[in-house]
Design a protein around this motif. Structure first.
Motif, PDB file in Angstrom:
ATOM      1  N   PHE A  19      -8.617  -1.062  -2.957  1.00 33.42           N
ATOM      2  CA  PHE A  19      -8.946  -1.135  -4.379  1.00 33.42           C
ATOM      3  C   PHE A  19      -8.105  -0.110  -5.127  1.00 33.42           C
ATOM      4  CE2 PHE A  19     -12.579  -2.445  -1.902  1.00 33.42           C
ATOM      5  CZ  PHE A  19     -13.079  -3.548  -2.576  1.00 33.42           C
ATOM      6  N   GLY A  20      -7.538  -0.530  -6.248  1.00 37.59           N
ATOM      7  CA  GLY A  20      -6.703   0.387  -7.010  1.00 37.59           C
ATOM      8  C   GLY A  20      -6.699   0.063  -8.487  1.00 37.59           C
ATOM      9  N   VAL A  21      -5.923   0.835  -9.223  1.00 35.74           N
ATOM     10  CA  VAL A  21      -5.836   0.711 -10.676  1.00 35.74           C
ATOM     11  C   VAL A  21      -4.380   0.464 -11.065  1.00 35.74           C
ATOM     12  CG1 VAL A  21      -6.181   1.892 -12.879  1.00 35.74           C
ATOM     13  CG2 VAL A  21      -7.810   2.228 -11.009  1.00 35.74           C
ATOM     14  N   VAL A  22      -4.160  -0.517 -11.911  1.00 29.25           N
ATOM     15  CA  VAL A  22      -2.815  -0.816 -12.408  1.00 29.25           C
ATOM     16  C   VAL A  22      -2.401   0.294 -13.368  1.00 29.25           C
ATOM     17  CG1 VAL A  22      -1.396  -2.478 -13.664  1.00 29.25           C
ATOM     18  CG2 VAL A  22      -3.234  -3.281 -12.152  1.00 29.25           C
ATOM     19  N   VAL A  23      -1.247   0.903 -13.142  1.00 27.67           N
ATOM     20  CA  VAL A  23      -0.868   2.095 -13.894  1.00 27.67           C
ATOM     21  C   VAL A  23       0.264   1.858 -14.892  1.00 27.67           C
ATOM     22  CG1 VAL A  23      -1.685   3.665 -12.102  1.00 27.67           C
ATOM     23  CG2 VAL A  23       0.691   2.891 -12.062  1.00 27.67           C
ATOM     24  N   SER A  24       0.699   0.615 -15.031  1.00 26.78           N
ATOM     25  CA  SER A  24       1.769   0.329 -15.988  1.00 26.78           C
ATOM     26  C   SER A  24       1.731  -1.142 -16.372  1.00 26.78           C
ATOM     27  CB  SER A  24       3.136   0.668 -15.375  1.00 26.78           C
ATOM     28  OG  SER A  24       4.192   0.218 -16.209  1.00 26.78           O
ATOM     29  N   ASN A  25       2.154  -1.433 -17.590  1.00 23.65           N
ATOM     30  CA  ASN A  25       2.308  -2.826 -18.022  1.00 23.65           C
ATOM     31  C   ASN A  25       3.685  -3.394 -17.679  1.00 23.65           C
ATOM     32  OD1 ASN A  25      -0.249  -3.412 -19.168  1.00 23.65           O
ATOM     33  ND2 ASN A  25       0.286  -2.228 -20.995  1.00 23.65           N
TER      34      ASN A  25
ATOM     35  N   MET B  68      13.297 -18.971   2.616  1.00 23.02           N
ATOM     36  CA  MET B  68      12.477 -20.121   2.243  1.00 23.02           C
ATOM     37  C   MET B  68      12.851 -20.596   0.845  1.00 23.02           C
ATOM     38  SD  MET B  68       8.860 -18.554   3.589  1.00 23.02           S
ATOM     39  CE  MET B  68       7.920 -20.030   3.222  1.00 23.02           C
ATOM     40  N   GLU B  69      12.842 -21.906   0.655  1.00 22.97           N
ATOM     41  CA  GLU B  69      13.243 -22.466  -0.633  1.00 22.97           C
ATOM     42  C   GLU B  69      12.278 -22.098  -1.752  1.00 22.97           C
ATOM     43  OE1 GLU B  69      13.573 -26.894  -1.508  1.00 22.97           O
ATOM     44  OE2 GLU B  69      15.669 -26.294  -1.288  1.00 22.97           O
ATOM     45  N   ILE B  70      11.010 -21.820  -1.406  1.00 26.29           N
ATOM     46  CA  ILE B  70      10.027 -21.495  -2.438  1.00 26.29           C
ATOM     47  C   ILE B  70      10.108 -20.036  -2.875  1.00 26.29           C
ATOM     48  CG2 ILE B  70       8.416 -23.251  -1.613  1.00 26.29           C
ATOM     49  CD1 ILE B  70       6.756 -20.926  -0.403  1.00 26.29           C
ATOM     50  N   PHE B  71      11.059 -19.294  -2.333  1.00 26.27           N
ATOM     51  CA  PHE B  71      11.075 -17.846  -2.562  1.00 26.27           C
ATOM     52  C   PHE B  71      12.429 -17.409  -3.087  1.00 26.27           C
ATOM     53  CE2 PHE B  71      10.758 -13.357  -1.486  1.00 26.27           C
ATOM     54  CZ  PHE B  71       9.415 -13.096  -1.709  1.00 26.27           C
ATOM     55  N   ASN B  72      12.440 -16.660  -4.188  1.00 26.03           N
ATOM     56  CA  ASN B  72      13.718 -16.186  -4.733  1.00 26.03           C
ATOM     57  C   ASN B  72      13.710 -14.714  -5.106  1.00 26.03           C
ATOM     58  OD1 ASN B  72      12.045 -16.325  -6.946  1.00 26.03           O
ATOM     59  ND2 ASN B  72      13.581 -17.200  -8.326  1.00 26.03           N
ATOM     60  N   GLY B  73      12.658 -13.986  -4.743  1.00 26.97           N
ATOM     61  CA  GLY B  73      12.596 -12.569  -5.054  1.00 26.97           C
ATOM     62  C   GLY B  73      11.165 -12.103  -5.198  1.00 26.97           C
ATOM     63  N   LEU B  74      11.010 -10.801  -5.502  1.00 26.85           N
ATOM     64  CA  LEU B  74       9.690 -10.186  -5.658  1.00 26.85           C
ATOM     65  C   LEU B  74       9.402  -9.880  -7.119  1.00 26.85           C
ATOM     66  CD1 LEU B  74       9.681  -7.519  -2.792  1.00 26.85           C
ATOM     67  CD2 LEU B  74       8.683  -9.805  -2.742  1.00 26.85           C
ATOM     68  N   MET B  75       8.179 -10.140  -7.535  1.00 24.35           N
ATOM     69  CA  MET B  75       7.655  -9.727  -8.834  1.00 24.35           C
ATOM     70  C   MET B  75       6.555  -8.719  -8.525  1.00 24.35           C
ATOM     71  SD  MET B  75       6.462 -12.220 -11.954  1.00 24.35           S
ATOM     72  CE  MET B  75       5.215 -13.122 -11.020  1.00 24.35           C
ATOM     73  N   LEU B  76       6.653  -7.519  -9.081  1.00 24.16           N
ATOM     74  CA  LEU B  76       5.785  -6.406  -8.689  1.00 24.16           C
ATOM     75  C   LEU B  76       5.082  -5.777  -9.887  1.00 24.16           C
ATOM     76  CD1 LEU B  76       8.461  -4.675  -6.415  1.00 24.16           C
ATOM     77  CD2 LEU B  76       6.570  -6.081  -5.585  1.00 24.16           C
ATOM     78  N   ARG B  77       3.883  -5.257  -9.646  1.00 26.82           N
ATOM     79  CA  ARG B  77       3.171  -4.413 -10.606  1.00 26.82           C
ATOM     80  C   ARG B  77       2.794  -3.117  -9.905  1.00 26.82           C
ATOM     81  NH1 ARG B  77       0.876  -7.066 -15.057  1.00 26.82           N
ATOM     82  NH2 ARG B  77       0.462  -4.933 -15.775  1.00 26.82           N
ATOM     83  N   LYS B  78       2.896  -2.015 -10.631  1.00 28.78           N
ATOM     84  CA  LYS B  78       2.635  -0.699 -10.044  1.00 28.78           C
ATOM     85  C   LYS B  78       1.138  -0.411 -10.024  1.00 28.78           C
ATOM     86  CE  LYS B  78       4.342   3.089  -8.251  1.00 28.78           C
ATOM     87  NZ  LYS B  78       5.006   3.019  -6.944  1.00 28.78           N
TER      88      LYS B  78
ATOM     89  N   ILE C 203       0.842  -1.200   0.000  1.00 32.36           N
ATOM     90  CA  ILE C 203       0.000   0.000   0.000  1.00 32.36           C
ATOM     91  C   ILE C 203       0.879   1.253   0.000  1.00 32.36           C
ATOM     92  CG2 ILE C 203      -1.692   1.329   1.305  1.00 32.36           C
ATOM     93  CD1 ILE C 203      -2.834  -1.204   0.011  1.00 32.36           C
ATOM     94  N   GLN C 204       1.890   1.253   0.866  1.00 35.07           N
ATOM     95  CA  GLN C 204       2.770   2.416   0.981  1.00 35.07           C
ATOM     96  C   GLN C 204       3.547   2.675  -0.304  1.00 35.07           C
ATOM     97  OE1 GLN C 204       5.957   1.875   3.785  1.00 35.07           O
ATOM     98  NE2 GLN C 204       6.584   4.017   3.726  1.00 35.07           N
ATOM     99  N   LYS C 205       4.024   1.612  -0.944  1.00 37.50           N
ATOM    100  CA  LYS C 205       4.874   1.757  -2.119  1.00 37.50           C
ATOM    101  C   LYS C 205       4.093   1.836  -3.426  1.00 37.50           C
ATOM    102  CE  LYS C 205       8.832   1.459   0.087  1.00 37.50           C
ATOM    103  NZ  LYS C 205       9.829   2.576   0.115  1.00 37.50           N
ATOM    104  N   GLY C 206       2.806   1.473  -3.410  1.00 35.87           N
ATOM    105  CA  GLY C 206       2.026   1.477  -4.640  1.00 35.87           C
ATOM    106  C   GLY C 206       2.287   0.263  -5.504  1.00 35.87           C
ATOM    107  N   PHE C 207       2.210  -0.935  -4.908  1.00 36.11           N
ATOM    108  CA  PHE C 207       2.482  -2.187  -5.614  1.00 36.11           C
ATOM    109  C   PHE C 207       1.409  -3.228  -5.327  1.00 36.11           C
ATOM    110  CE2 PHE C 207       7.268  -1.245  -5.070  1.00 36.11           C
ATOM    111  CZ  PHE C 207       7.418  -0.825  -6.390  1.00 36.11           C
ATOM    112  N   ILE C 208       1.315  -4.230  -6.193  1.00 37.25           N
ATOM    113  CA  ILE C 208       0.889  -5.557  -5.807  1.00 37.25           C
ATOM    114  C   ILE C 208       2.114  -6.441  -5.995  1.00 37.25           C
ATOM    115  CG2 ILE C 208      -1.593  -5.410  -6.174  1.00 37.25           C
ATOM    116  CD1 ILE C 208      -1.175  -6.538  -8.982  1.00 37.25           C
ATOM    117  N   ALA C 209       2.192  -7.516  -5.207  1.00 33.51           N
ATOM    118  CA  ALA C 209       3.433  -8.294  -5.181  1.00 33.51           C
ATOM    119  C   ALA C 209       3.167  -9.782  -5.274  1.00 33.51           C
ATOM    120  CB  ALA C 209       4.213  -7.994  -3.895  1.00 33.51           C
TER     121      ALA C 209
END
Length: 259
Positions: free
Chosen positions: A167-173, A196-206, A66-72
């Motif tokens: 609720f928000g709107v995706v602002v970039s592809n 954790m072995e199932i985790f290797n980083g973040l994938m983000l959308r603005k 919420i603070q950064k403006g992402f979904i992750a």
């Protein structure tokens, strides 16, 4: 049905003014009135990020978004040699689910999802659609595009008492990738995920967050309390076909506050 381009996403540095000087409420109305948009509901690492005593309900990752403006999402579906190249990673996820699945089947990050082909496909497709993949295997489904509406379920610090939905709107592809170092440098609050072995980083959308309400006070649809966000499902990602019928109404705008 999805043949028109949503309004261009233009905002000031503060994120609260559109190009014509309107406020977030008018911007929300213009988005919901546009043709061709889709609606997605997400959760953000709720179960995996729980950590006593400072985050027993797994709130902090959602609050960071919420603070950064992402979904992750986890970037575990992306091969290691592509993690530093968002364009290459996105192109990989735009391939068919069978292609992505085969690569994931060879990855240690999916060790817990290999019991059934259906489970692996479901997870792989959720990551593909998060990144924006189009229809696959003739199924009428597509991923998240600029202009789409997203809802994020945020667990409450007092469990069910103060759960919220934003609720928000995706602002970039664009697809954004964060390594552990970059995530930590940007204040990501759950270092334990990278252990954790199932985790290797973040994938983000603005995302531009616009509205919020208590999850227990979600508007009804067809006489049923909530449920149009599939909020009871444990799976982290859903496309909610019925949700637009709710969030485009004046009643929804009156029942929610500015985020």
């Amino acid at each position: 049905e999805e043949n028109k381009t949503p309004p261009q996403q233009v905002m000031s540095a503060g994120g609260h003014q559109t190009a014509d000087g309107g406020d977030d409420k008018k911007y929300w109305e213009s988005i919901c009135d546009a043709n061709g948009i889709a609606f997605f509901r997400v959760r953000t690492f709720v179960g995996d990020s729980k950590e006593k005593p400072h985050d027993p309900n797994g709130c902090l990752c959602s609050e960071w978004c919420i603070q950064k403006g992402f979904i992750a999402s986890s970037s575990r579906s992306i091969p290691a040699d592509m993690l530093s190249n968002p364009n290459e990673a996105k192109n990989f996820l735009m391939q068919s689910s069978d292609t992505v699945m085969e690569k994931c089947r060879q990855s240690k990050h999916f060790a817990g999802n290999l019991e059934t082909k259906g489970s692996l496909r479901r997870y792989c497709n959720s990551y593909r659609y998060f990144a924006g993949a189009e229809e696959d295997d003739g199924v009428k489904h597509r991923g998240i595009r600029e202009g789409d509406v997203v809802a994020m379920l945020v667990p409450g610090r007092q469990k069910t008492v103060d759960r919220e939905t934003y609720f928000g709107v995706v602002v970039s592809n664009d697809l954004i990738l964060y390594s552990e170092k970059k995530a930590m440098d940007n204040g990501f609050p759950a270092r334990k995920l990278f252990e954790m072995e199932i985790f290797n980083g973040l994938m983000l959308r603005k995302v531009r967050w616009l509205r919020k309400c208590k999850t227990t006070e979600l508007l009804s649809q067809l006489g049923t309390k909530g449920h149009w966000l599939v909020e009871a499902s444990p799976f982290w990602f859903h496309r909610c076909s019925k949700a637009l019928c709710v969030v485009e109404t004046a009643e929804f705008r009156e029942a929610t506050a500015t985020a």
